[in-house]
Motif scaffolding. Sequence first.
Motif, PDB file in Angstrom:
ATOM      1  N   ALA A   1       0.897  -1.219  -0.071  1.00 19.30           N
ATOM      2  CA  ALA A   1       0.131  -0.062   0.007  1.00 19.30           C
ATOM      3  C   ALA A   1       0.966   1.376  -0.257  1.00 19.30           C
ATOM      4  O   ALA A   1       2.006   1.117   0.494  1.00 19.30           O
ATOM      5  CB  ALA A   1      -0.874  -0.065   1.330  1.00 19.30           C
TER       6      ALA A   1
ATOM      7  N   GLU B   1      -3.996   2.471  -2.632  1.00 19.13           N
ATOM      8  CA  GLU B   1      -3.934   3.847  -2.361  1.00 19.13           C
ATOM      9  C   GLU B   1      -5.192   4.458  -2.078  1.00 19.13           C
ATOM     10  O   GLU B   1      -6.098   4.550  -2.983  1.00 19.13           O
ATOM     11  CB  GLU B   1      -3.043   4.537  -3.306  1.00 19.13           C
ATOM     12  CG  GLU B   1      -2.759   6.212  -3.128  1.00 19.13           C
ATOM     13  CD  GLU B   1      -2.446   6.540  -1.889  1.00 19.13           C
ATOM     14  OE1 GLU B   1      -1.201   6.406  -1.617  1.00 19.13           O
ATOM     15  OE2 GLU B   1      -3.232   7.270  -1.149  1.00 19.13           O
TER      16      GLU B   1
ATOM     17  N   ASN C   1      -5.912   7.765  -1.549  1.00 15.12           N
ATOM     18  CA  ASN C   1      -5.999   9.268  -1.882  1.00 15.12           C
ATOM     19  C   ASN C   1      -5.970   9.453  -3.128  1.00 15.12           C
ATOM     20  O   ASN C   1      -5.099   9.030  -3.792  1.00 15.12           O
ATOM     21  CB  ASN C   1      -4.741   9.954  -1.142  1.00 15.12           C
ATOM     22  CG  ASN C   1      -4.357  11.503  -1.502  1.00 15.12           C
ATOM     23  OD1 ASN C   1      -5.496  11.722  -2.481  1.00 15.12           O
ATOM     24  ND2 ASN C   1      -3.652  12.227  -0.864  1.00 15.12           N
TER      25      ASN C   1
ATOM     26  N   ASN D   1      -8.775   1.082  -0.082  1.00 19.52           N
ATOM     27  CA  ASN D   1      -8.211   0.671   1.126  1.00 19.52           C
ATOM     28  C   ASN D   1      -7.610  -0.386   1.014  1.00 19.52           C
ATOM     29  O   ASN D   1      -8.125  -1.628   0.484  1.00 19.52           O
ATOM     30  CB  ASN D   1      -9.158   0.727   2.481  1.00 19.52           C
ATOM     31  CG  ASN D   1      -8.192   0.850   3.567  1.00 19.52           C
ATOM     32  OD1 ASN D   1      -7.625  -0.016   4.153  1.00 19.52           O
ATOM     33  ND2 ASN D   1      -8.613   1.850   4.416  1.00 19.52           N
TER      34      ASN D   1
ATOM     35  N   GLN E   1       3.272   0.282   2.992  1.00 22.18           N
ATOM     36  CA  GLN E   1       4.049   1.186   3.256  1.00 22.18           C
ATOM     37  C   GLN E   1       3.176   2.631   3.203  1.00 22.18           C
ATOM     38  O   GLN E   1       3.328   3.771   2.732  1.00 22.18           O
ATOM     39  CB  GLN E   1       5.171   1.783   2.193  1.00 22.18           C
ATOM     40  CG  GLN E   1       6.437   1.171   2.128  1.00 22.18           C
ATOM     41  CD  GLN E   1       7.461   1.742   1.161  1.00 22.18           C
ATOM     42  OE1 GLN E   1       7.568   2.920   1.125  1.00 22.18           O
ATOM     43  NE2 GLN E   1       8.213   0.836   0.859  1.00 22.18           N
TER      44      GLN E   1
ATOM     45  N   TYR F   1      12.470  -5.296   6.585  1.00 23.83           N
ATOM     46  CA  TYR F   1      12.915  -5.332   5.416  1.00 23.83           C
ATOM     47  C   TYR F   1      14.524  -5.446   5.861  1.00 23.83           C
ATOM     48  O   TYR F   1      15.300  -6.051   4.946  1.00 23.83           O
ATOM     49  CB  TYR F   1      12.681  -4.431   4.486  1.00 23.83           C
ATOM     50  CG  TYR F   1      12.859  -2.870   4.695  1.00 23.83           C
ATOM     51  CD1 TYR F   1      12.682  -2.262   5.618  1.00 23.83           C
ATOM     52  CD2 TYR F   1      13.943  -2.362   3.902  1.00 23.83           C
ATOM     53  CE1 TYR F   1      13.049  -0.945   6.094  1.00 23.83           C
ATOM     54  CE2 TYR F   1      14.057  -1.195   4.079  1.00 23.83           C
ATOM     55  CZ  TYR F   1      13.933  -0.173   5.120  1.00 23.83           C
ATOM     56  OH  TYR F   1      14.192   1.044   5.389  1.00 23.83           O
TER      57      TYR F   1
HETATM   58  N1  NAD Z   1      10.614   3.370   0.552  1.00 21.52           N
HETATM   59  C1  NAD Z   1      11.487   3.050   1.358  1.00 21.52           C
HETATM   60  O1  NAD Z   1      12.614   2.877   1.179  1.00 21.52           O
HETATM   61  C2  NAD Z   1      11.137   3.359   2.815  1.00 21.52           C
HETATM   62  C3  NAD Z   1      11.913   2.875   3.665  1.00 21.52           C
HETATM   63  C4  NAD Z   1      11.835   2.993   5.052  1.00 21.52           C
HETATM   64  C5  NAD Z   1      10.660   3.714   5.503  1.00 21.52           C
HETATM   65  N2  NAD Z   1       9.466   3.880   4.442  1.00 21.52           N
HETATM   66  C6  NAD Z   1       8.241   4.296   5.229  1.00 21.52           C
HETATM   67  O2  NAD Z   1       7.315   4.333   4.470  1.00 21.52           O
HETATM   68  C7  NAD Z   1       6.084   5.057   5.016  1.00 21.52           C
HETATM   69  C8  NAD Z   1       5.532   5.833   3.483  1.00 21.52           C
HETATM   70  O3  NAD Z   1       6.247   7.042   3.157  1.00 21.52           O
HETATM   71  P1  NAD Z   1       5.866   7.674   2.081  1.00 21.52           P
HETATM   72  O4  NAD Z   1       6.854   8.823   2.120  1.00 21.52           O
HETATM   73  O5  NAD Z   1       5.349   7.205   0.984  1.00 21.52           O
HETATM   74  O6  NAD Z   1       4.804   8.651   2.902  1.00 21.52           O
HETATM   75  P2  NAD Z   1       3.136   9.114   2.260  1.00 21.52           P
HETATM   76  O7  NAD Z   1       2.378   9.677   3.575  1.00 21.52           O
HETATM   77  O8  NAD Z   1       3.739  10.105   1.265  1.00 21.52           O
HETATM   78  O9  NAD Z   1       2.539   7.847   1.301  1.00 21.52           O
HETATM   79  C9  NAD Z   1       1.875   6.898   2.293  1.00 21.52           C
HETATM   80  C10 NAD Z   1       0.544   6.753   1.652  1.00 21.52           C
HETATM   81  O10 NAD Z   1      -0.066   5.919   1.943  1.00 21.52           O
HETATM   82  C11 NAD Z   1      -1.490   6.124   1.791  1.00 21.52           C
HETATM   83  N3  NAD Z   1      -2.295   5.047   2.692  1.00 21.52           N
HETATM   84  C12 NAD Z   1      -2.653   5.489   4.056  1.00 21.52           C
HETATM   85  N4  NAD Z   1      -3.609   4.571   4.557  1.00 21.52           N
HETATM   86  C13 NAD Z   1      -3.746   3.800   3.625  1.00 21.52           C
HETATM   87  C14 NAD Z   1      -4.510   2.542   3.457  1.00 21.52           C
HETATM   88  N5  NAD Z   1      -5.108   1.873   4.679  1.00 21.52           N
HETATM   89  N6  NAD Z   1      -4.847   2.001   2.339  1.00 21.52           N
HETATM   90  C15 NAD Z   1      -4.115   2.460   1.377  1.00 21.52           C
HETATM   91  N7  NAD Z   1      -3.382   3.682   1.105  1.00 21.52           N
HETATM   92  C16 NAD Z   1      -3.197   4.230   2.448  1.00 21.52           C
HETATM   93  C17 NAD Z   1      -1.610   7.415   2.122  1.00 21.52           C
HETATM   94  O11 NAD Z   1      -2.851   8.291   1.343  1.00 21.52           O
HETATM   95  C18 NAD Z   1      -0.368   7.967   1.492  1.00 21.52           C
HETATM   96  O12 NAD Z   1      -0.376   8.499   0.137  1.00 21.52           O
HETATM   97  C19 NAD Z   1       7.081   5.920   5.857  1.00 21.52           C
HETATM   98  O13 NAD Z   1       6.442   5.473   7.129  1.00 21.52           O
HETATM   99  C20 NAD Z   1       8.310   5.763   5.448  1.00 21.52           C
HETATM  100  O14 NAD Z   1       9.225   6.127   6.517  1.00 21.52           O
HETATM  101  C21 NAD Z   1       9.967   3.741   3.428  1.00 21.52           C
END
Ligand code: NAD
Length: 590
Positions: A173, A197, A199, A243, A264, A352
């Motif tokens: 996600a 997603e 949003n 969702n 995510q 991970y």
């Molecule tokens: N990509 C990586 O390498 C990496 C590494 C470590 C941690 N993370 C973690 O991943 C998370 C996401 O980061 P981001 O910058 O993309 O955040 P973000 O807030 O930009 O994106 C998260 C998305 O999830 C969606 N969302 C929330 N709840 C949902 C649900 N129940 N169903 C479907 N969609 C849903 C939101 O609408 C949002 O667009 C953070 O906690 C970040 O720290 C990412």
Amino acid sequence: MYRFMPDYDMFARPIYEYPAQTQQAAAIMLMIQNNLDPAVAQHPQELITYGGNGAVFQNWAQYLLTMQYLAEMTEEQTLHMYSGHPMGLFPSSKDAPRVVVTNGIMIPNYSKPDDWEKYNALGVTQYGQMTAGSYMYIGPQGIVHGTTITVMNAFRKKLGTEVNPNGKVFLTAGLGGMSGAQPKAGNIAGCITVCAEVNPKAAHKRHDQGWVDELIEDLEILVNRVRKAQENHEIVSIAFLGNVVDVWEKFDKENISIELGSDQTSLHNPWAGGYYPVDLGFEEANAMMANDPEQFKTKVQESLRRHAAAVNRHVAKGTYFFDYGNAFLLEASRAGAEVMAENGIDFRYPSYIQDILGPMCFDYGFGPFRWVCTSGKPEDLEKTDQIALEVMKEIKSNSPTEIQQQMQDNIKWIEEAGKNKLVVGSQARILYADAEGRIKIAKAFNDAVQSGKLSAPVVLGRDHHDVSGTDSPFRETSNIYDGSKFTADMAIHNVIGDSFRGATWVSIHNGGGVGWGEVINGGFGMLLDGTAEAERKLQSMLFYDVHNGISRRAWARNDEALFAIKREMERTPGLKVTIPEMVDESLLKF
Ligand SMILES: NC(=O)c1ccc[n+]([C@@H]2O[C@H](COP(=O)([O-])OP(=O)(O)OC[C@H]3O[C@@H](n4cnc5c(N)ncnc54)[C@H](O)[C@@H]3O)[C@@H](O)[C@H]2O)c1
């Protein structure tokens, strides 16, 4: 302070266009402007680069003062930055960093999320995330590379190295800032990615940008499409507008097999929009969050319990599930979901880092090395890609079997990097490499600047999410099992060690990724200007920057790190690291 916002366009100019006394300062000005470029930054007017609140400065007056100091500084001065505030220029030496950055460093007892709200409002601290506050963010390509490595290796864990992931499902996600990299990474890894997603704006944006192939809004249509993709062994990425809990539950009911599962959503920020509860519409959830935060919290926790229960049912059928560093397991456990292991201490699923990036990359020293061509010319970036490729191929021909796979994956990445068109803002590249790779590539770049093959100097750096820079018990150091994962000595040694070995700038931050108070992380920048001085500095600093973390990981008795540090001691005479004596387990049995 908005009145101090400059009216000129914000972007990284070629290094020679900066009005500076030293190229080192000009390089830092270039990187600051890149971090604030509207094409790169999430909320540029607020000086936020990424991650919701990852700030470069607290306000525009700080920006202007900093640029002024950088323009006038000499190579005998150092600028000290306190959470965005330029304290001033102090006399130092040519060998000292030009800039020392701290972000969010607090007295430990005052490092809770509420403290951040208070002291940020007072204007005395800021959340620098990782690379925002250290001027080292290079747009989304950094995330794509790390996510690709993770997805490819997760499939190898599930399927073995011989089986191809075509037609196999990766369900996750989030199509936001970092999470938006998942479908692209899934396509490079060669699987079917289903990414939910909630949003609509985020989902449409990623679809319009071509970061995800298809967009589906109806669960029945999704089920049929995924069945077809499985039958045809397709490589395709599908955004589901809805969702993720609904998808986990529906695929369970319909018996759609999921080989790989993760999440995510932004669960590091669960009550303010990071996670949307199932059965509430997107707008309805936003309204409840503002008008009835207690009820919203209850809904999030209910949803997390349902979410985890559906994941558990799939895992019982064979899914490999991992936590993606977003605090999913932490928040699910706090919500009372069944995610704990039998011992009641650990989670039942790995992060991970625990299963993939830790043992396969960080413990050997592989991490997100990066560079920026300060000419701003794409042809220079192309040349650096080629130089890096040649160096990697040469190293691979002499590498031990333990790291052949990593070398191969990284060679493939750099071979295809140009084609993947990931550059946003400055001409930058990321490449996972170990110490030997980083040092040899950096030396080859410095030679190319010296000989004129590259038309301008190169800035080196890395993500803080790396071997040595970050102490973060639920993420970067989650595969440290000797009890030391709640200490932060490694990150502090790293920033001090790098600063006297030749870094052009160094930074150390509280917060980043998993949240304020949960992590200490640091990084560096280094200018390769083609001089002998730059070569001396890169050899010394890059060596320490990687081996500091490998040593700590070896002392924690991680096999891969022990292998790497012993190998390094054999070829580097000045390196003498304390090696643990392993306990003979049979002696403990009586
Ligand atoms: N990509 C990586 O390498 C990496 C590494 C470590 C941690 N993370 C973690 O991943 C998370 C996401 O980061 P981001 O910058 O993309 O955040 P973000 O807030 O930009 O994106 C998260 C998305 O999830 C969606 N969302 C929330 N709840 C949902 C649900 N129940 N169903 C479907 N969609 C849903 C939101 O609408 C949002 O667009 C953070 O906690 C970040 O720290 C990412």
